[in-house]
Design a protein around this motif. Structure first.
Motif, short mmCIF file in Angstrom:
data_model
loop_
_atom_site.label_atom_id
_atom_site.label_comp_id
_atom_site.label_asym_id
_atom_site.label_seq_id
_atom_site.Cartn_x
_atom_site.Cartn_y
_atom_site.Cartn_z
N GLU A 61 0.78 -30.33 -20.06
CA GLU A 61 2.21 -30.06 -19.90
C GLU A 61 2.99 -31.33 -20.23
OE1 GLU A 61 3.63 -27.55 -16.67
OE2 GLU A 61 1.60 -27.47 -15.89
N SER A 62 4.17 -31.18 -20.84
CA SER A 62 4.95 -32.39 -21.09
C SER A 62 6.03 -32.48 -20.01
CB SER A 62 5.56 -32.36 -22.49
OG SER A 62 6.65 -31.51 -22.52
N VAL A 63 6.00 -33.58 -19.26
CA VAL A 63 6.91 -33.72 -18.12
C VAL A 63 7.58 -35.08 -18.12
CG1 VAL A 63 5.71 -32.14 -16.56
CG2 VAL A 63 4.97 -34.50 -16.68
N ASP A 64 8.74 -35.13 -17.49
CA ASP A 64 9.47 -36.37 -17.33
C ASP A 64 9.26 -36.84 -15.89
OD1 ASP A 64 11.66 -38.27 -18.28
OD2 ASP A 64 12.46 -37.48 -16.39
N GLU A 65 8.82 -38.11 -15.73
CA GLU A 65 8.45 -38.56 -14.39
C GLU A 65 9.63 -38.54 -13.41
OE1 GLU A 65 5.46 -41.60 -14.58
OE2 GLU A 65 6.14 -42.38 -12.64
N ALA A 66 10.85 -38.83 -13.93
CA ALA A 66 12.02 -38.83 -13.05
C ALA A 66 12.28 -37.41 -12.53
CB ALA A 66 13.24 -39.35 -13.80
N ASP A 67 12.08 -36.41 -13.39
CA ASP A 67 12.26 -35.02 -12.95
C ASP A 67 11.21 -34.65 -11.90
OD1 ASP A 67 14.26 -34.76 -14.75
OD2 ASP A 67 13.08 -33.67 -16.26
N VAL A 68 9.98 -35.14 -12.13
CA VAL A 68 8.91 -34.83 -11.19
C VAL A 68 9.24 -35.44 -9.82
CG1 VAL A 68 6.44 -35.13 -10.67
CG2 VAL A 68 7.15 -34.65 -13.00
N LEU A 69 9.80 -36.67 -9.83
CA LEU A 69 10.18 -37.32 -8.57
C LEU A 69 11.25 -36.50 -7.84
CD1 LEU A 69 10.09 -39.64 -6.52
CD2 LEU A 69 11.66 -40.91 -8.00
N THR A 70 12.26 -36.07 -8.58
CA THR A 70 13.33 -35.26 -7.96
C THR A 70 12.73 -34.00 -7.33
OG1 THR A 70 14.77 -36.02 -9.71
CG2 THR A 70 15.54 -34.11 -8.46
N ASP A 71 11.82 -33.35 -8.06
CA ASP A 71 11.22 -32.12 -7.56
C ASP A 71 10.34 -32.38 -6.34
OD1 ASP A 71 12.48 -30.68 -9.48
OD2 ASP A 71 10.81 -30.75 -10.89
N ILE A 72 9.62 -33.49 -6.36
CA ILE A 72 8.76 -33.82 -5.22
C ILE A 72 9.60 -34.04 -3.96
CG2 ILE A 72 7.49 -35.83 -4.31
CD1 ILE A 72 5.57 -35.61 -6.47
#
Ligand code: DC
Length: 205
Positions: free
Chosen positions: A149-160
Motif C-alpha cells: 500500500e502507498s501511504v503517507d506517514e503524516a496521514d498514518v499518524l493522524t489516523d493513529i
C-alpha cells in the motif's frame, strides 16, 4: 498459562504476542482480526461500518478458520474495524469465541485491547504494550508499505491518534491498562529487545 497482551494500534503487541506464543508453544489469537473480519464483511457487501444491526449479524457469522490475514490488515479495514469494535453488540457476539480459545489447555497468548480487562481478567501474565505515537506511525507505515500500500506517514499518524482516541473513549471495553498489567514501552526497543523484556516479565511470574 494465559498471556494477555493489550495496547494501542501499532504498539508492537502483535509481533510480541506471536513471538511469545512460539517461545512458550502456546496458540496465538490476534483478536483485532475478529473486529477486522466483521468490518470487512460489511465493506465487501457495500454497507456502512456504522450499520450496527448488520455489524452484529456479521459478528455472529465470522469464520476465523478462513481468515485472509493480508486482506484483513488493509488500512481501510482497520479504520472500519475501529468503528464496529465500539458497538457493544459486536463485542458481545465475539466474546465467547475469545474466552473459549483461551480456555483450551495448555493456554494461549491473546492480543487486543481488552484481553487483560474483559476477556481474560484472570490471565497469569498481562502486558500492556505502548510506544510513542510517532514511532507507532512509522512502524504502521512501513508495515502497510510492505503489504504494497502507498501511504503517507503524516496521514498514518493522524489516523493513529484518532483511532487511539476512539478506542480509549468508547464505553464498551475501552482500551486501558489493567491494574495488574506490566507496562512495556517499546518506543526505543527493537523487536528482539521488546521480546526479551516480555520474556523477563513472564518468567518473573
Ligand atoms: O489491533 P488492530 O489494529 O488489528 O485492531 C483493529 C481494531 O479493532 C482497533 O480499532 C481496535 C479494535 N479492537 C478491539 O476493540 N478490541 C480488541 N480486543 C482488538 C481490536
Amino acid at each position: 498459562m494465559i498471556i494477555a497482551i493489550d495496547g494501542p494500534a501499532a504498539s508492537g503487541k502483535g509481533t510480541l504476542a506471536k513471538k511469545l506464543a512460539a517461545h512458550y508453544r502456546l496458540r496465538h489469537l490476534d483478536t483485532g482480526l475478529l473486529y477486522r473480519a466483521v468490518a470487512k464483511s460489511l465493506l465487501d457487501a457495500g454497507h456502512a461500518p456504522a450499520d450496527e444491526a448488520r455489524a452484529v449479524a456479521a459478528a455472529g457469522a465470522i469464520d476465523p478458520a478462513g481468515f485472509d490475514e493480508n486482506a484483513l490488515k488493509r488500512y481501510e479495514v482497520g479504520e472500519a474495524a475501529s468503528v464496529v469494535s465500539a458497538m457493544p453488540g459486536v463485542r458481545a457476539a465475539l466474546f465467547n469465541f475469545q474466552q473459549e480459545f483461551a480456555a483450551v489447555p495448555p493456554g494461549a497468548v491473546l492480543d487486543g485491547r481488552d484481553i487483560g480487562t474483559v476477556i481474560c481478567p484472570n490471565a497469569e501474565v498481562k502486558i500492556f504494550v505502548t510506544a510513542s505515537p510517532e514511532i507507532r506511525a512509522g512502524r504502521r507505515a512501513s508495515e502497510l508499505r510492505g503489504r504494497g500500500e502507498s501511504v503517507d506517514e503524516a496521514d498514518v499518524l493522524t489516523d493513529i491518534l484518532r483511532r487511539d482516541e476512539r478506542d480509549r473513549s468508547r464505553s464498551a471495553a475501552p482500551l486501558k491498562q489493567a491494574p495488574d498489567a506490566h507496562l512495556l514501552d517499546t518506543t526505543s526497543l527493537n523487536i528482539e529487545a521488546a521480546f526479551q523484556a516480555a520474556v523477563r516479565l513472564v518468567e518473573s511470574r
